[in-house]
Design an enzyme around this catalytic site. Structure first.
Site, PDB file in Angstrom:
ATOM      1  N   SER A  87       0.830  -1.192   0.000  1.00  0.00           N
ATOM      2  CA  SER A  87       0.000   0.000   0.000  1.00  0.00           C
ATOM      3  C   SER A  87       0.876   1.259   0.000  1.00  0.00           C
ATOM      4  O   SER A  87       1.679   1.440  -0.911  1.00  0.00           O
ATOM      5  CB  SER A  87      -0.959  -0.045   1.191  1.00  0.00           C
ATOM      6  OG  SER A  87      -2.005   0.878   1.035  1.00  0.00           O
ATOM      7  N   ASP A 178      -1.773  13.116  14.187  1.00  0.00           N
ATOM      8  CA  ASP A 178      -1.837  14.506  13.730  1.00  0.00           C
ATOM      9  C   ASP A 178      -1.031  14.679  12.443  1.00  0.00           C
ATOM     10  O   ASP A 178      -1.507  15.277  11.467  1.00  0.00           O
ATOM     11  CB  ASP A 178      -1.306  15.454  14.804  1.00  0.00           C
ATOM     12  CG  ASP A 178      -2.236  15.559  16.011  1.00  0.00           C
ATOM     13  OD1 ASP A 178      -3.432  15.235  15.866  1.00  0.00           O
ATOM     14  OD2 ASP A 178      -1.758  15.965  17.085  1.00  0.00           O
ATOM     15  N   HIS A 236      -7.547  -5.904   0.538  1.00  0.00           N
ATOM     16  CA  HIS A 236      -6.357  -5.051   0.508  1.00  0.00           C
ATOM     17  C   HIS A 236      -5.234  -5.590   1.390  1.00  0.00           C
ATOM     18  O   HIS A 236      -4.066  -5.452   1.054  1.00  0.00           O
ATOM     19  CB  HIS A 236      -6.745  -3.640   0.943  1.00  0.00           C
ATOM     20  CG  HIS A 236      -5.649  -2.641   0.847  1.00  0.00           C
ATOM     21  ND1 HIS A 236      -4.926  -2.416  -0.312  1.00  0.00           N
ATOM     22  CD2 HIS A 236      -5.135  -1.785   1.777  1.00  0.00           C
ATOM     23  CE1 HIS A 236      -4.025  -1.471  -0.105  1.00  0.00           C
ATOM     24  NE2 HIS A 236      -4.122  -1.073   1.151  1.00  0.00           N
TER      25      HIS A 236
END
Length: 259
Positions: A87, A178, A236
């Site tokens: 990925s 974040d 996936h």
């Protein structure tokens, strides 16, 4: 600025296999694979920036992450290796092959194409924020918080690998959520660098995943002209859903290069 990544190294001689995980993954997700492949060759598995045990830092673009991986190879005395990326990690290794072709003997790309993708992780980020705010003290409680937005149990189990206990016994995220959310546009962008990548390449895709759908194969082959594409009966996370078959395909591909 390059980040000094954490990694595991099985040791051994020859061109190693370097494993680069995907978004919200870590080297820990690959332990059984490392154990299997290290019987035949040296295997290095790393945690990308803002993931696993690696440092937190601003920026998630592919040039930065590829340079982080190149620095690990240099620290390990690796002048050339086989790069496996799942990925997001697949885009990292493609970028590395463009920026430093001399370092790459071959590529193994797991369920990703060198294209931009639509945003698709809103529920994942929401689930992790619920855990962050809920401060669970056990994994059952953490799972219940994630289940408020994610029905799929395997996805929740995968996300739970990012939880570690603090000194107060509260489960905290070890990923820098974040920075990952701030850099999400960079993560969904195409790989860095330019041009095609002329190395032996194995692309493994999941039949129940749309990340490497048939309509993306033309774009994939434009960047990876030597790609051999194989499809596993999986989604996936094909390396966990079809672990043994995935291991065998990788081992067979690498053995063909050793001949």
């Amino acid at each position: 600025m390059t980040v000094s990544l954490e990694y595991t190294d099985s040791g051994g001689q020859g061109e190693p296999l370097v494993i680069v995980h995907g978004l919200l993954g870590s080297a820990d997700n690959w332990r059984s694979h490392v154990k299997q492949w290290s019987g035949e060759r040296r295997v290095i598995a790393l945690d990308l920036r803002n993931h696993g045990r690696s440092p937190h830092a601003e920026g998630m673009d592919y040039d930065q992450m590829a340079e982080d991986v190149a620095a690990v190879m240099d620290r390990c005395g690796v002048t050339r290796g086989h790069l496996l990326g799942h990925s997001m990690g697949g885009k990292v290794v493609m970028t590395l092959a463009r920026l430093h072709p001399e370092l790459v003997a071959s590529l193994i790309v797991a369920d990703i194409a060198p294209v931009a993708y639509e945003h698709r992780h809103d529920s994942v980020f929401s689930a992790l924020r619920r855990v962050e705010q809920g401060e669970p003290t056990d994994r059952r409680e953490a799972d219940a918080l994630m289940a408020e937005v994610i029905d799929d149990k395997p996805t929740r189990m995968f996300l739970a690998t990012n939880l570690v206990r603090d000194d107060d016994r509260v489960l905290r995220l070890r990923v820098n959520l974040d920075a990952i959310e701030a850099g999400y546009g960079q993560i969904m962008a195409p790989p860095g660098g330019e041009g095609s990548i002329d190395v032996p390449t194995l692309v493994l895709r999941g039949s129940r995943s749309d990340y490497v759908a048939d309509d993306l194969l033309e774009s994939l082959r434009a960047v990876l002209p030597r790609a051999e594409v194989k499809t596993l009966d999986a989604g996936h996370w094909l390396h966990t859903e079809r672990a043994q078959e995935f291991q065998e395909q990788v081992a067979e591909f690498l053995a063909s290069l050793d001949d």
